[in-house]
Design an enzyme around this catalytic site. Structure first.
Site, PDB file in Angstrom:
ATOM      1  N   GLY A  10       1.128  -1.463  -0.049  1.00 50.02           N
ATOM      2  CA  GLY A  10       0.034   0.113   0.352  1.00 50.02           C
ATOM      3  C   GLY A  10       0.660   1.100   0.694  1.00 50.02           C
ATOM      4  N   CYS A  11      -0.101   2.493   0.163  1.00 48.32           N
ATOM      5  CA  CYS A  11       0.723   3.953   0.000  1.00 48.32           C
ATOM      6  C   CYS A  11       2.146   4.445   0.940  1.00 48.32           C
ATOM      7  CB  CYS A  11      -0.333   4.875   0.133  1.00 48.32           C
ATOM      8  SG  CYS A  11      -1.291   4.806  -1.040  1.00 48.32           S
ATOM      9  N   PHE A  12       2.007   3.107   1.786  1.00 49.48           N
ATOM     10  CA  PHE A  12       2.840   4.098   2.823  1.00 49.48           C
ATOM     11  C   PHE A  12       4.813   3.414   1.877  1.00 49.48           C
ATOM     12  CE2 PHE A  12       1.036   0.004   4.630  1.00 49.48           C
ATOM     13  CZ  PHE A  12       2.632  -1.077   4.830  1.00 49.48           C
TER      14      PHE A  12
END
Length: 398
Positions: free
Chosen positions: A166-168
């Site tokens: 995901g985005c992290f």
């Protein structure tokens, strides 16, 4: 025969002397550019959803508020017309999506990696490690294997494949590359984040507005960096030093951002309070990262923050009283590319070092010495990386 070296001596010989350093950056996007002003009409037309007039108006407002000017997408109108199940909200379509991303994720990653390798200017045989990250699809052997073959890297290159983070994860890959570079003398780590929205694109539904948020924000892109410690300054040009890196799960944030791989693709679920949860905890993350350095003034450091959406950036700015120019590079990438998940922070890093040179700043960090890089994503998970810029006069720009 007795050993001539102790374990401690072996370990000392294996470790690098100095900190991990970003030595090159490359980015790539698909050719297909989508302008946000036109996207609501296109999206509701291609998904055969024009009859949902109220929902279309809501989506238009989302796009208008997104602060995104354009995005890049591998999915063209022709591809979607050939795969109508991908345009539905609940039709089984995972096979079609997988067929696309298994090919296109490493291909886009290759384009970014080639740019980074060209800037680095060293033989590919000197790449010792490969870290590949994507939220777009899963396969075996993975995109790391495919990229190794595409680039002609040594078969002995040490690979790490990260799927479905995901985005992290743009922060995660830097943290991992830092550990690899600093604990393996002479290591040169190629890091690649490649994201294709073919896995998340789907039609609208009145009961799932958070899915529409994703449709309004997500774009395709790949970024690559080469990281190593103790650079050879006769042939390598440092850009940023990676000083420290940490990861944490925010309290009371379970379920705030979820993604689930289903027959219909990767479904996206988002709570309204995500900007609030992040902004409420941002100061603690900053204090923990910068206390050892004696820094507590957040406008005195340069900022690279994952552009999850404008509301997150607005609330973080307000919480720590940031001047608007601190988020300039971040907001530029949001405007020109949308949310490319793990690749975002590397795009911002690239934008920052280029604009710093163009604007005549003394360092790659907008003239400042110290900086912070944040990754935000499912968990809620936050990655915090402390960066140190380098003088531009040392030839640190591309």
């Amino acid at each position: 025969m007795a050993a001539t070296m102790t374990v401690e001596e072996v370990r000392n010989a294996q470790r690098a002397e100095g900190p991990a350093t970003v030595l090159a950056i490359g980015t790539a996007t698909p050719a297909n550019c989508v302008y946000q002003a036109d996207y609501p009409d296109y999206y509701f037309k291609i998904t055969k959803s024009d009859h949902m007039a109220d929902l279309k108006e809501k989506f238009k407002r989302m796009c208008d508020k997104s602060q995104i000017r354009k995005r890049y997408m591998h999915l063209t109108e022709e591809i979607l017309e050939e795969n109508p199940n991908m345009c539905a909200y609940m039709a089984p379509s995972l096979d079609a999506r997988q067929d696309i991303v298994v090919v296109e994720v490493p291909k886009l990653g290759k384009a970014a990696a080639q740019k980074a390798i060209k800037e680095w200017g060293q033989p590919r045989s000197k790449i010792t490690h490969l870290v590949f990250c994507t939220t777009s699809g899963v396969d075996m052997p993975g995109a790391d294997y495919q990229l190794t073959k595409m680039l002609g890297l040594r078969p002995s290159v040490k690979r790490l494949m990260m799927y479905q983070q995901g985005c992290f994860a743009g922060g995660t890959v830097l943290r991992l590359a830092k550990d690899l570079a600093e604990n393996n003398r002479g290591a040169r780590v190629l890091v690649v984040c490649s994201e294709i929205t073919a896995v998340t694109f789907r039609g609208p539904h009145e009961s799932h507005l958070d899915s529409l948020v994703g449709q309004a924000l997500f774009g395709d892109g790949a970024a690559a960096v080469i990281i190593g410690a103790d650079p050879d300054l006769s042939v390598e040009r440092p850009l940023f030093q990676l000083v420290s890196a940490s990861q944490t799960i925010l309290p009371d944030s379970e379920g705030a951002i979820d993604g689930h791989l289903r027959e219909v693709g990767l479904t996206f679920h988002l709570l309204k309070d995500v900007p609030g949860l992040i902004s409420k905890n941002i100061e603690r993350a900053l204090e923990e990262a910068f206390k050892p350095l004696g820094i507590d003034h957040w406008n005195s450091v340069f900022w690279i923050a994952h552009q999850g959406g404008p509301a997150i950036l607005d609330m973080v700015e307000a919480k720590v009283n940031l001047n608007k120019e601190r988020m300039r590079a971040t907001r530029h990438v949001l405007s020109e590319y949308g949310n490319m998940s793990s690749a975002c922070v590397l795009f911002i890093m690239d934008e920052m070092r280029k604009r710093s040179a163009e604007d005549g700043h003394a360092t790659t960090g907008e003239g400042m010495d110290w900086g912070v890089l944040f990754g935000f994503g499912p968990g809620l998970t936050v990655e915090t990386v402390v960066l140190h810029s380098v003088p531009i006069s040392a030839g640190a720009t591309a």
